[in-house]
Design a protein around this motif. Structure first.
Motif, PDB file in Angstrom:
ATOM      1  N   ARG A 109      -9.872   8.458  13.843  1.00  0.00           N
ATOM      2  CA  ARG A 109     -10.662   8.621  14.079  1.00  0.00           C
ATOM      3  C   ARG A 109     -10.973  10.025  15.602  1.00  0.00           C
ATOM      4  O   ARG A 109     -11.937  11.011  15.384  1.00  0.00           O
ATOM      5  N   GLN A 165     -12.503   1.030   2.653  1.00  0.00           N
ATOM      6  CA  GLN A 165     -13.806   0.325   3.845  1.00  0.00           C
ATOM      7  C   GLN A 165     -12.666  -1.535   3.869  1.00  0.00           C
ATOM      8  O   GLN A 165     -12.784  -1.598   5.076  1.00  0.00           O
ATOM      9  N   LEU A 196     -17.185   8.980   5.561  1.00  0.00           N
ATOM     10  CA  LEU A 196     -16.681   8.853   6.879  1.00  0.00           C
ATOM     11  C   LEU A 196     -17.634   9.179   7.525  1.00  0.00           C
ATOM     12  O   LEU A 196     -17.578   8.609   9.267  1.00  0.00           O
ATOM     13  N   ASN A 249     -18.994   5.944   8.368  1.00  0.00           N
ATOM     14  CA  ASN A 249     -17.386   5.538   8.967  1.00  0.00           C
ATOM     15  C   ASN A 249     -17.157   4.377   7.495  1.00  0.00           C
ATOM     16  O   ASN A 249     -17.039   3.645   7.319  1.00  0.00           O
ATOM     17  N   TYR A 250     -17.516   5.409   6.165  1.00  0.00           N
ATOM     18  CA  TYR A 250     -17.774   4.297   4.932  1.00  0.00           C
ATOM     19  C   TYR A 250     -18.030   3.331   4.858  1.00  0.00           C
ATOM     20  O   TYR A 250     -18.629   2.324   3.706  1.00  0.00           O
TER      21      TYR A 250
END
Lengths: 211, 211
Positions: A22, A96, A167, A171-172
């Motif tokens: 994050r 993932q 990413l 976010n993948y």
């Protein structure tokens, strides 16, 4: 007690992974991690004296996961060409599905955090990938005009870029689609004459896997 | 006094670029930057109230440099194919020669620093690159089977990976060689039939440029 310590350790590793993904490694503090893990800083220090040591534990877990992945692929008795494609997709799946694996990958991109050792995480990939690429050339799938070291380095580098952008952008979520696009673009130019259909087949199969 | 303020501002921007490249944005402090620039924190705050604002100034300089680059390439009246190859090499040269440009590139890779705006730095590249790729297809250089958006996204992503790895491995020393390898691997698979010799020519030329 031993079992409980193991659970706490695992909690710290997973919570750190979430925080590193994050905020990035440099911006993450021990307090952030203790908050995420819902434990005291004292409990944290009992297990890890620094966030560098947590990062090393995360990277070690990835190294083990990669060894398991190699063994699994070997047990499947795939052709060298299938193994190369499958490895890229299985690594994407690990990123993932496994937050610790994903964090390890992100740590490798955070330049200069550990100095030399991080640079070695790229080197660590070049050898096995070169080995795989050489096998695909020896087995007649990939053209003999391809220099295995150059292609291997290119694939590792491109994979790094794909992870980084995926990413940020999704976010993948689009990671495996991007891997599929990579093969769709690269394969037609590197396959040995007579193997042109492999590109279409591989990408159909990869598309089915990502669906 | 006005002139002196400009010099100080430029000093802060260049010193920040050096610090961001060395430590990453998240780990860099205002003190690090003041030390590097050899000025007081007070003088720093007079020009920039936060390191985020310095980062934004750095990114703006890159945006301007890219506009200049596009204008320069346009003035050269290159073919669309030459423009695509040349742009990748000129951007690499800027990264190697201009510390502020390099820092801007590195900032784009530092995920999540600014939230959405950083994600937009990738998007900002997809449009002009898609435009260039479309031109190479329309002009018959690149195969009509190539989807311009997919190839553009792939090139931007691969360039991101190349920068990231090249910074870690060689402090950008091998950047243009890696760009050359990229084209050598990718071109044979995307060129339109009859243009096969373009790959060899381009790479010879690129090799000469990087030498």
């Amino acid at each position: 007690m031993q079992a409980r310590a193991k659970i706490t350790r695992q909690n710290i590793i997973e919570s750190s992974s979430a925080v590193f993904l994050r905020k990035g490694f440099a911006a993450s503090t021990i307090s952030d991690i203790a908050d995420e893990a819902n434990i005291t800083k004292g409990a944290m220090y009992f297990h890890f004296k620094s966030k560098e040591l947590i990062a090393r534990a995360i990277i070690e877990i990835q190294v083990e996961a990669n060894e398991t992945l190699h063994a699994t692929l070997e047990a499947k008795q795939l052709t060298s060409f299938e193994a190369m494609i499958e490895m890229s997709h299985e690594m994407s799946r690990l990123i993932q599905d496994n937050i610790v694996y994903a964090a390890a990958t992100r740590l490798a991109v955070e330049v200069g955090v550990f100095g030399d050792p991080i640079a070695q995480t790229y080197d660590a990939w070049n050898d096995p990938v070169t080995h795989l690429v050489k096998a695909t050339i020896d087995d007649g799938y990939v053209s003999t005009t391809v220099e295995p070291e150059v292609l291997a380095e290119f694939l590792v580098t491109t994979f790094t870029g794909i992870q980084t952008v995926s990413l940020v952008q999704s976010n993948y979520g689009d990671l495996r689609e991007r891997i599929d696009d990579m093969w769709r673009i690269v394969l037609p130019g590197i396959l040995a004459p007579g193997n042109e259909d492999l590109a279409a087949k591989t990408c159909d199969r990869a598309a089915a896997l990502t669906a």
